[in-house]
Design a protein around this motif. Structure first.
Motif, short mmCIF file in Angstrom:
data_model
loop_
_atom_site.label_atom_id
_atom_site.label_comp_id
_atom_site.label_asym_id
_atom_site.label_seq_id
_atom_site.Cartn_x
_atom_site.Cartn_y
_atom_site.Cartn_z
N THR A 17 0.82 -1.21 0.00
CA THR A 17 0.00 0.00 0.00
C THR A 17 0.85 1.25 0.00
OG1 THR A 17 -1.78 -1.15 1.18
CG2 THR A 17 -1.80 1.25 1.23
N SER A 115 -3.45 -2.16 -6.92
CA SER A 115 -3.93 -1.06 -6.08
C SER A 115 -3.67 0.31 -6.69
CB SER A 115 -3.26 -1.14 -4.70
OG SER A 115 -3.47 -2.37 -4.10
N SER A 118 -6.08 2.42 -9.86
CA SER A 118 -7.28 3.23 -9.62
C SER A 118 -6.92 4.53 -8.91
CB SER A 118 -8.30 2.44 -8.79
OG SER A 118 -7.77 2.11 -7.53
N TRP A 119 -5.96 4.48 -7.99
CA TRP A 119 -5.56 5.70 -7.28
C TRP A 119 -4.87 6.69 -8.22
CZ3 TRP A 119 -2.97 2.46 -2.83
CH2 TRP A 119 -3.99 1.79 -2.12
N TYR A 122 -7.57 8.52 -10.14
CA TYR A 122 -8.15 9.57 -9.31
C TYR A 122 -7.20 10.76 -9.19
CZ TYR A 122 -12.22 7.00 -7.56
OH TYR A 122 -13.42 6.34 -7.45
N VAL A 165 -10.06 8.38 -0.99
CA VAL A 165 -10.27 7.14 -1.75
C VAL A 165 -9.34 6.05 -1.25
CG1 VAL A 165 -10.02 6.08 -4.02
CG2 VAL A 165 -11.14 8.30 -3.81
N ASP A 169 -10.35 2.46 0.26
CA ASP A 169 -9.97 1.28 -0.52
C ASP A 169 -9.08 0.30 0.24
OD1 ASP A 169 -11.42 2.02 -2.66
OD2 ASP A 169 -9.75 2.59 -3.95
N ALA A 172 -10.49 -2.98 0.58
CA ALA A 172 -10.48 -3.71 -0.68
C ALA A 172 -9.12 -4.35 -0.93
CB ALA A 172 -10.85 -2.79 -1.83
#
Length: 208
Positions: A17, A115, A118-119, A122, A165, A169, A172
């Protein structure tokens, strides 16, 4: 028992992450600054492809087409494809670190690729909106350098929705860890949960 599984999963998820956040912010900013250029289009297409790729497909592809060929070419094991550590591993924590790193590389890379995409999307969207904001135009009109406007003003404001976000997430990412652990044979929370399902252990399932 649950704590030992939790530590295994957190070792993978937390590192993945943190790295994914850095990669997402960097690529999102780069794509926004190079808006509608080849760099932007390449990053955006790559992000959407990764976003649409299931975790288990990506993990298996990395094992088959990256790890195994590299190991065979070098005639040594650089990327371990099964387990979170060697079965006979002993010694102090620091002496075990190289083994942990070799076993963690592929699962962490898999989670990063799943991961960050999608970030980064955004981040790019937020950056594009902020770059066109009136107060940013005013800052440039006052004579501030483009770099200072980008870092001190645009990036600060653009990080707010992305941070939200990422926080939402994180659960997830833990969900994706189940499949990642299954593909790479890790004995983490995902494996613990699957064992609970197979044995109809309600307490395990509720805890997860």
């Amino acid at each position: 028992q649950a704590m030992s599984h939790l530590l295994v999963t957190l070792r993978m998820v937390v590192i993945a992450t943190l790295i994914a956040i850095v990669v997402a912010i960097f690529l999102g900013v780069l794509a926004a600054v190079r808006q509608n250029k080849l760099t932007d289009k390449t990053i955006t297409v790559t992000n959407f492809v990764l976003l649409a790729t299931p975790v288990f497909v990506l993990g298996l592809a990395l094992k088959e087409f990256v790890a195994i060929p590299i190991n065979q070419h070098l005639n040594t094991t650089i990327f371990y494809t099964n387990g979170e550590q060697s079965p006979t591993l002993t010694g102090s924590f620091f002496s075990r670190l190289p083994d942990y790193a070799e076993h963690s590389a592929l699962p962490i890379i898999t989670l990063i690729l799943v991961s960050y995409s999608s970030w980064a999307i955004y981040q790019r969207s937020s950056m594009v909106e902020t770059l066109d904001a009136d107060h940013e135009r005013l800052a440039r009109a006052k004579g501030l350098s483009s770099r200072r406007v980008l870092v001190r003003h645009v990036l600060r404001n653009a990080l707010i929705p992305v941070t939200t976000v990422i926080a939402l997430d994180f659960a997830a990412v833990l969900g994706g860890a189940i499949l990642t652990e299954f593909v790479f044979g890790w004995q983490g929370l995902g494996t613990w949960y699957i064992q609970g399902v197979n044995t109809l252990d309600t307490n395990v399932m509720l805890a997860y």
